[in-house]
Design a protein around this motif. Structure first.
Motif, PDB file in Angstrom:
ATOM      1  N   ALA A 118       0.823  -1.220   0.000  1.00 53.09           N
ATOM      2  CA  ALA A 118       0.000   0.000   0.000  1.00 53.09           C
ATOM      3  C   ALA A 118       0.854   1.266   0.000  1.00 53.09           C
ATOM      4  CB  ALA A 118      -0.927  -0.002   1.214  1.00 53.09           C
ATOM      5  N   SER A 119       1.960   1.292   0.753  1.00 56.90           N
ATOM      6  CA  SER A 119       2.773   2.507   0.816  1.00 56.90           C
ATOM      7  C   SER A 119       3.439   2.806  -0.516  1.00 56.90           C
ATOM      8  CB  SER A 119       3.836   2.377   1.918  1.00 56.90           C
ATOM      9  OG  SER A 119       4.751   1.333   1.627  1.00 56.90           O
ATOM     10  N   GLN A 120       3.787   1.762  -1.278  1.00 56.36           N
ATOM     11  CA  GLN A 120       4.367   1.971  -2.597  1.00 56.36           C
ATOM     12  C   GLN A 120       3.288   2.317  -3.624  1.00 56.36           C
ATOM     13  OE1 GLN A 120       6.800  -1.449  -3.605  1.00 56.36           O
ATOM     14  NE2 GLN A 120       7.499  -1.616  -1.496  1.00 56.36           N
ATOM     15  N   LYS A 121       2.118   1.703  -3.474  1.00 56.44           N
ATOM     16  CA  LYS A 121       1.024   1.950  -4.420  1.00 56.44           C
ATOM     17  C   LYS A 121       0.569   3.405  -4.364  1.00 56.44           C
ATOM     18  CE  LYS A 121      -1.911  -1.338  -5.007  1.00 56.44           C
ATOM     19  NZ  LYS A 121      -1.678  -1.639  -6.441  1.00 56.44           N
ATOM     20  N   ILE A 122       0.475   3.982  -3.145  1.00 55.45           N
ATOM     21  CA  ILE A 122       0.034   5.367  -3.049  1.00 55.45           C
ATOM     22  C   ILE A 122       1.067   6.300  -3.658  1.00 55.45           C
ATOM     23  CG2 ILE A 122       0.917   5.627  -0.684  1.00 55.45           C
ATOM     24  CD1 ILE A 122      -2.084   7.422  -2.277  1.00 55.45           C
ATOM     25  N   LEU A 123       2.354   6.021  -3.477  1.00 59.88           N
ATOM     26  CA  LEU A 123       3.393   6.856  -4.094  1.00 59.88           C
ATOM     27  C   LEU A 123       3.310   6.784  -5.614  1.00 59.88           C
ATOM     28  CD1 LEU A 123       6.473   6.153  -1.795  1.00 59.88           C
ATOM     29  CD2 LEU A 123       5.260   8.315  -2.074  1.00 59.88           C
ATOM     30  N   LEU A 124       3.124   5.577  -6.139  1.00 57.66           N
ATOM     31  CA  LEU A 124       3.031   5.407  -7.578  1.00 57.66           C
ATOM     32  C   LEU A 124       1.834   6.174  -8.141  1.00 57.66           C
ATOM     33  CD1 LEU A 124       3.919   4.050 -10.218  1.00 57.66           C
ATOM     34  CD2 LEU A 124       2.512   2.073  -9.578  1.00 57.66           C
ATOM     35  N   GLU A 125       0.682   6.065  -7.482  1.00 56.29           N
ATOM     36  CA  GLU A 125      -0.511   6.735  -7.995  1.00 56.29           C
ATOM     37  C   GLU A 125      -0.425   8.254  -7.844  1.00 56.29           C
ATOM     38  OE1 GLU A 125      -4.323   5.306  -7.804  1.00 56.29           O
ATOM     39  OE2 GLU A 125      -3.807   3.173  -7.680  1.00 56.29           O
ATOM     40  N   LEU A 126       0.244   8.736  -6.796  1.00 55.14           N
ATOM     41  CA  LEU A 126       0.449  10.175  -6.651  1.00 55.14           C
ATOM     42  C   LEU A 126       1.266  10.718  -7.815  1.00 55.14           C
ATOM     43  CD1 LEU A 126       1.212  10.504  -2.830  1.00 55.14           C
ATOM     44  CD2 LEU A 126      -0.721  11.522  -4.038  1.00 55.14           C
ATOM     45  N   ILE A 127       2.335  10.009  -8.158  1.00 51.05           N
ATOM     46  CA  ILE A 127       3.207  10.462  -9.243  1.00 51.05           C
ATOM     47  C   ILE A 127       2.507  10.342 -10.587  1.00 51.05           C
ATOM     48  CG2 ILE A 127       5.384   9.983 -10.448  1.00 51.05           C
ATOM     49  CD1 ILE A 127       6.509   9.114  -7.710  1.00 51.05           C
ATOM     50  N   GLN A 128       1.686   9.308 -10.769  1.00 52.56           N
ATOM     51  CA  GLN A 128       0.977   9.117 -12.026  1.00 52.56           C
ATOM     52  C   GLN A 128      -0.141  10.137 -12.229  1.00 52.56           C
ATOM     53  OE1 GLN A 128      -0.280   4.974 -11.758  1.00 52.56           O
ATOM     54  NE2 GLN A 128       1.041   4.453 -13.473  1.00 52.56           N
ATOM     55  N   ALA A 129      -0.915  10.392 -11.185  1.00 53.01           N
ATOM     56  CA  ALA A 129      -2.161  11.135 -11.352  1.00 53.01           C
ATOM     57  C   ALA A 129      -1.999  12.642 -11.280  1.00 53.01           C
ATOM     58  CB  ALA A 129      -3.179  10.684 -10.295  1.00 53.01           C
ATOM     59  N   VAL A 130      -1.056  13.122 -10.473  1.00 55.58           N
ATOM     60  CA  VAL A 130      -0.930  14.567 -10.264  1.00 55.58           C
ATOM     61  C   VAL A 130       0.007  15.150 -11.307  1.00 55.58           C
ATOM     62  CG1 VAL A 130      -0.269  16.356  -8.620  1.00 55.58           C
ATOM     63  CG2 VAL A 130      -1.418  14.303  -7.817  1.00 55.58           C
ATOM     64  N   ARG A 131      -0.402  16.242 -11.913  1.00 54.73           N
ATOM     65  CA  ARG A 131       0.285  16.762 -13.092  1.00 54.73           C
ATOM     66  C   ARG A 131       1.636  17.396 -12.783  1.00 54.73           C
ATOM     67  NH1 ARG A 131      -5.346  19.591 -14.991  1.00 54.73           N
ATOM     68  NH2 ARG A 131      -6.443  17.692 -15.576  1.00 54.73           N
ATOM     69  N   HIS A 132       1.836  17.912 -11.578  1.00 56.50           N
ATOM     70  CA  HIS A 132       3.070  18.615 -11.255  1.00 56.50           C
ATOM     71  C   HIS A 132       3.966  17.747 -10.376  1.00 56.50           C
ATOM     72  CE1 HIS A 132       1.312  22.196 -12.986  1.00 56.50           C
ATOM     73  NE2 HIS A 132       0.256  22.049 -12.215  1.00 56.50           N
ATOM     74  N   PRO A 133       5.298  17.966 -10.435  1.00 55.33           N
ATOM     75  CA  PRO A 133       6.213  17.181  -9.594  1.00 55.33           C
ATOM     76  C   PRO A 133       5.932  17.377  -8.113  1.00 55.33           C
ATOM     77  CG  PRO A 133       7.415  18.349 -11.326  1.00 55.33           C
ATOM     78  CD  PRO A 133       6.015  18.890 -11.336  1.00 55.33           C
ATOM     79  N   TRP A 134       6.374  16.399  -7.329  1.00 52.53           N
ATOM     80  CA  TRP A 134       6.165  16.417  -5.879  1.00 52.53           C
ATOM     81  C   TRP A 134       7.467  16.763  -5.163  1.00 52.53           C
ATOM     82  CZ3 TRP A 134       1.769  16.250  -3.185  1.00 52.53           C
ATOM     83  CH2 TRP A 134       0.629  15.723  -3.795  1.00 52.53           C
ATOM     84  N   CYS A 135       7.405  17.691  -4.242  1.00 48.46           N
ATOM     85  CA  CYS A 135       8.534  17.980  -3.356  1.00 48.46           C
ATOM     86  C   CYS A 135       8.513  16.978  -2.205  1.00 48.46           C
ATOM     87  CB  CYS A 135       8.428  19.407  -2.829  1.00 48.46           C
ATOM     88  SG  CYS A 135       9.561  19.787  -1.480  1.00 48.46           S
ATOM     89  N   CYS A 136       9.703  16.577  -1.744  1.00 47.89           N
ATOM     90  CA  CYS A 136       9.784  15.601  -0.648  1.00 47.89           C
ATOM     91  C   CYS A 136       9.091  16.100   0.613  1.00 47.89           C
ATOM     92  CB  CYS A 136      11.246  15.256  -0.361  1.00 47.89           C
ATOM     93  SG  CYS A 136      12.267  16.679   0.113  1.00 47.89           S
ATOM     94  N   HIS A 137       9.145  17.417   0.882  1.00 45.18           N
ATOM     95  CA  HIS A 137       8.504  17.952   2.084  1.00 45.18           C
ATOM     96  C   HIS A 137       6.986  17.804   2.017  1.00 45.18           C
ATOM     97  CE1 HIS A 137      12.307  19.481   3.508  1.00 45.18           C
ATOM     98  NE2 HIS A 137      12.485  20.166   2.390  1.00 45.18           N
ATOM     99  N   ASP A 138       6.411  18.027   0.832  1.00 47.67           N
ATOM    100  CA  ASP A 138       4.965  17.869   0.677  1.00 47.67           C
ATOM    101  C   ASP A 138       4.550  16.412   0.838  1.00 47.67           C
ATOM    102  OD1 ASP A 138       4.618  20.551   0.288  1.00 47.67           O
ATOM    103  OD2 ASP A 138       4.488  20.433  -1.893  1.00 47.67           O
ATOM    104  N   LEU A 139       5.330  15.498   0.267  1.00 50.26           N
ATOM    105  CA  LEU A 139       5.014  14.080   0.418  1.00 50.26           C
ATOM    106  C   LEU A 139       5.105  13.641   1.875  1.00 50.26           C
ATOM    107  CD1 LEU A 139       6.756  12.472  -2.695  1.00 50.26           C
ATOM    108  CD2 LEU A 139       4.301  12.709  -2.284  1.00 50.26           C
ATOM    109  N   CYS A 140       6.114  14.120   2.578  1.00 49.08           N
ATOM    110  CA  CYS A 140       6.249  13.765   4.002  1.00 49.08           C
ATOM    111  C   CYS A 140       5.054  14.284   4.803  1.00 49.08           C
ATOM    112  CB  CYS A 140       7.548  14.333   4.563  1.00 49.08           C
ATOM    113  SG  CYS A 140       9.040  13.451   4.046  1.00 49.08           S
ATOM    114  N   LEU A 141       4.602  15.502   4.498  1.00 47.78           N
ATOM    115  CA  LEU A 141       3.458  16.065   5.213  1.00 47.78           C
ATOM    116  C   LEU A 141       2.186  15.285   4.895  1.00 47.78           C
ATOM    117  CD1 LEU A 141       2.610  18.388   7.089  1.00 47.78           C
ATOM    118  CD2 LEU A 141       2.119  19.732   5.042  1.00 47.78           C
ATOM    119  N   LEU A 142       2.010  14.926   3.642  1.00 47.77           N
ATOM    120  CA  LEU A 142       0.807  14.221   3.221  1.00 47.77           C
ATOM    121  C   LEU A 142       0.731  12.818   3.812  1.00 47.77           C
ATOM    122  CD1 LEU A 142      -1.614  14.726   1.240  1.00 47.77           C
ATOM    123  CD2 LEU A 142      -0.305  13.439  -0.444  1.00 47.77           C
ATOM    124  N   LEU A 143       1.880  12.134   3.892  1.00 51.54           N
ATOM    125  CA  LEU A 143       1.893  10.725   4.275  1.00 51.54           C
ATOM    126  C   LEU A 143       2.126  10.497   5.771  1.00 51.54           C
ATOM    127  CD1 LEU A 143       3.939   9.387   1.235  1.00 51.54           C
ATOM    128  CD2 LEU A 143       1.462   9.341   1.556  1.00 51.54           C
TER     129      LEU A 143
END
Length: 201
Positions: A118-143
């Protein structure tokens, strides 16, 4: 009101939002002191979904609206009024263009089958679905959870495991490091392009 509430950081909730063309998240905040960095949380959640925030009466709503909230509603309002206002937000969403792509043109079935955790699946879908790149700080806050972000070390470990799974399917994502931040971009096919027939000159 939402039938199935989820805590902040819920993988199931994020996957549900990512798989809907017009997602709406209702963020219920019983007390602003209980949720540090609330405007930043609204900002990062608004990348996945339209966000309506329920807050105590004495909350400064301006900072939340500036952070990306579609609406800020008082928790003291009656359930009937809150439900009516949320229904009105849904009507507005119906006329907007989809936030997420609903086609499968950019998805790799082999990769989706290879990523099971599940932790890998959510990362994969975040990168696939969202149009703009993700900053590590935003991912840490979200997860992370409602009190603290995910640690950078834990995020890096998850990304490393996901990278190995992606490499098995000849897929990767772009990684850029600068100014103490790591930026994760879109997916790309890492296998070499097929060679055409040899032509002797």
């Amino acid at each position: 009101m939402p039938t199935f509430p989820h805590p902040w950081g819920s993988t199931g909730a994020y996957l549900s939002l990512l798989r809907r063309p017009q997602p709406l998240a209702v963020l219920d905040v019983p007390g602003t002191s209980l949720v540090p960095d609330l405007p930043q949380r609204v900002h990062v959640l608004s990348r996945l979904s339209t966000v309506v925030v329920l807050v105590p009466d004495d909350t400064d709503s301006v900072s939340l609206l500036r952070a990306g909230a579609a609406n800020v509603l008082p928790r003291s309002a009656s359930p009937r009024e809150l439900a009516s206002r949320i229904a009105a937000e849904r009507r507005w969403l119906a006329v907007l263009s989809p936030l997420h792509s609903t086609d499968d043109d950019n998805e790799c079935p082999k990769l989706a089958r290879n990523v099971k955790h599940a932790s890998q699946k959510i990362l994969l879908e975040l990168i696939q679905a969202v149009r703009h790149p993700w900053c590590c700080h935003d991912l840490c806050l979200l997860l992370g959870d409602a009190q603290r972000p995910l640690s950078r070390r834990a995020l890096q470990a998850r990304m490393t495991r996901l990278t190995h799974r992606m490499a098995e399917c000849d897929t990767s994502f772009t990684i850029t490091k600068q100014w103490g931040r790591t930026i994760f971009g879109g997916l790309q096919n890492s296998s070499p392009p097929p060679r055409g027939p040899r032509r002797d000159l």
